[in-house]
Enzyme design. Structure first.
Site, PDB file in Angstrom:
ATOM      1  CB  CYS A 105      -0.924   0.555   1.585  1.00 52.76           C
ATOM      2  SG  CYS A 105       0.369   0.665   2.483  1.00 52.76           S
ATOM      3  CG  PHE A 246      -0.946  18.244 -11.401  1.00 51.27           C
ATOM      4  CD1 PHE A 246      -2.176  17.157 -11.846  1.00 51.27           C
ATOM      5  CD2 PHE A 246      -0.797  18.443 -10.392  1.00 51.27           C
ATOM      6  CE1 PHE A 246      -3.392  17.102 -10.783  1.00 51.27           C
ATOM      7  CE2 PHE A 246      -2.013  19.346  -9.384  1.00 51.27           C
ATOM      8  CZ  PHE A 246      -3.360  17.835  -9.606  1.00 51.27           C
ATOM      9  CB  ILE A 247       3.714  16.590 -16.353  1.00 51.19           C
ATOM     10  CG1 ILE A 247       4.543  17.277 -15.811  1.00 51.19           C
ATOM     11  CG2 ILE A 247       4.425  16.311 -18.229  1.00 51.19           C
ATOM     12  CD1 ILE A 247       6.447  16.475 -15.363  1.00 51.19           C
ATOM     13  NE  ARG A 248      -2.400  14.455 -14.546  1.00 45.83           N
ATOM     14  CZ  ARG A 248      -3.621  14.445 -13.887  1.00 45.83           C
ATOM     15  NH1 ARG A 248      -4.450  14.483 -13.835  1.00 45.83           N
ATOM     16  NH2 ARG A 248      -2.987  13.512 -12.362  1.00 45.83           N
TER      17      ARG A 248
END
Length: 265
Positions: A105, A246-248
């Site tokens: 986990c 947040f590489i998009r």
């Protein structure tokens, strides 16, 4: 060993029930590590690159100082055991971490917390000279995602990679995000690879633990599709690591040390 398995399931889709369907799921594999005949820990992991995982884990956790401390590793896949013969063992760390069971986990099962003192022992990356253009970052992330085949098949693993300023050099995946980075670290140690001009690329959240592991590997830039935590950003700033998240779709957020990202305006 297989890293995924086929399991029966019932699929519900837009009001329609489809029974006796098959799904590919990620395999969980318990690996018990012995150091100089003493049981140290059991890690639940994905059963590939196990030697890299063992070396990366032991070094990252401070049980050994690096590959130079290892004389021999024997992996017995059929029973899930790794036998390490070491010429040096940090006795404090070995006893402190003895006989733990580390689940796959992504919570605090590895350790209650990576203390600030852990980070304070790490090298500062203020002198890291590598820099990246935005278009290079987007291309690296695209290539990294295309290489993440097990994730696309199962949706149940984390992916980590090591990049140069031009290309993705290697990738590792695991059901445990820490394990994926330990496999990268172990490979670099075994190969004697120079990492001060390399970049870590990651599929998941940049937590403080992930940031510290990046620093231990020796890389001054980490790229991720996901977000960092507040503590990870603070630690990245203190250590001199550039954290990009947040590489998009040709967008990204640069959270620390933005001078290494060559933005024109």
């Amino acid at each position: 060993m297989e890293t995924s398995a086929s399991e029966k399931m019932v699929r519900y889709e837009r009001g329609e029930v489809k029974r006796d369907q098959e799904a590919l799921v990620a395999v969980e594999y318990p690996l018990t590590i012995y150091v100089n005949r003493e049981e140290l820990v059991t890690i639940v992991c994905t059963p590939e690159y196990l030697e890299d995982l063992v070396i990366g884990f032991l070094t990252s956790e401070g049980v050994i100082r690096g590959i130079q401390d290892v004389d021999q590793i024997e992996i017995v896949e059929s029973t899930g055991h790794a036998y390490v013969t070491a010429n040096f063992v940090n006795k404090f760390n070995a006893k402190y971490r003895a006989k733990r069971y580390i689940t796959s986990c992504c919570g605090k099962s590895r350790e209650n917390f990576y203390f600030q003192s852990d980070a304070s022992l790490l090298e500062s990356f203020n002198e890291t000279s590598i820099s990246l253009k935005p278009e290079t970052i987007f291309r690296l992330m695209m290539d990294f995602e295309e290489a993440s085949q097990t994730f696309h098949r199962t949706g149940g693993v984390h992916n980590a990679g090591l990049c140069s300023a031009e290309e993705v050099l290697l990738t590792r995946m695991d059901i445990g995000r820490h394990n994926a980075l330990d496999k990268i670290y172990g490979y670099c140690l075994e190969a004697g690879m120079s990492v001060n001009d390399k970049i870590v690329i990651f599929s998941g959240r940049i937590s403080s633990e992930i940031l510290v592991k990046t620093a231990k590997i020796g890389c001054g830039i980490i790229l991720s599709r996901s977000a960092p935590t507040e503590l990870a950003i603070q630690m990245a700033e203190e250590l001199g690591i550039t954290a990009v998240g947040f590489i998009r779709d040709e967008t990204m957020n640069i959270y620390s040390r933005p001078e290494r990202i060559l933005i024109e305006n």
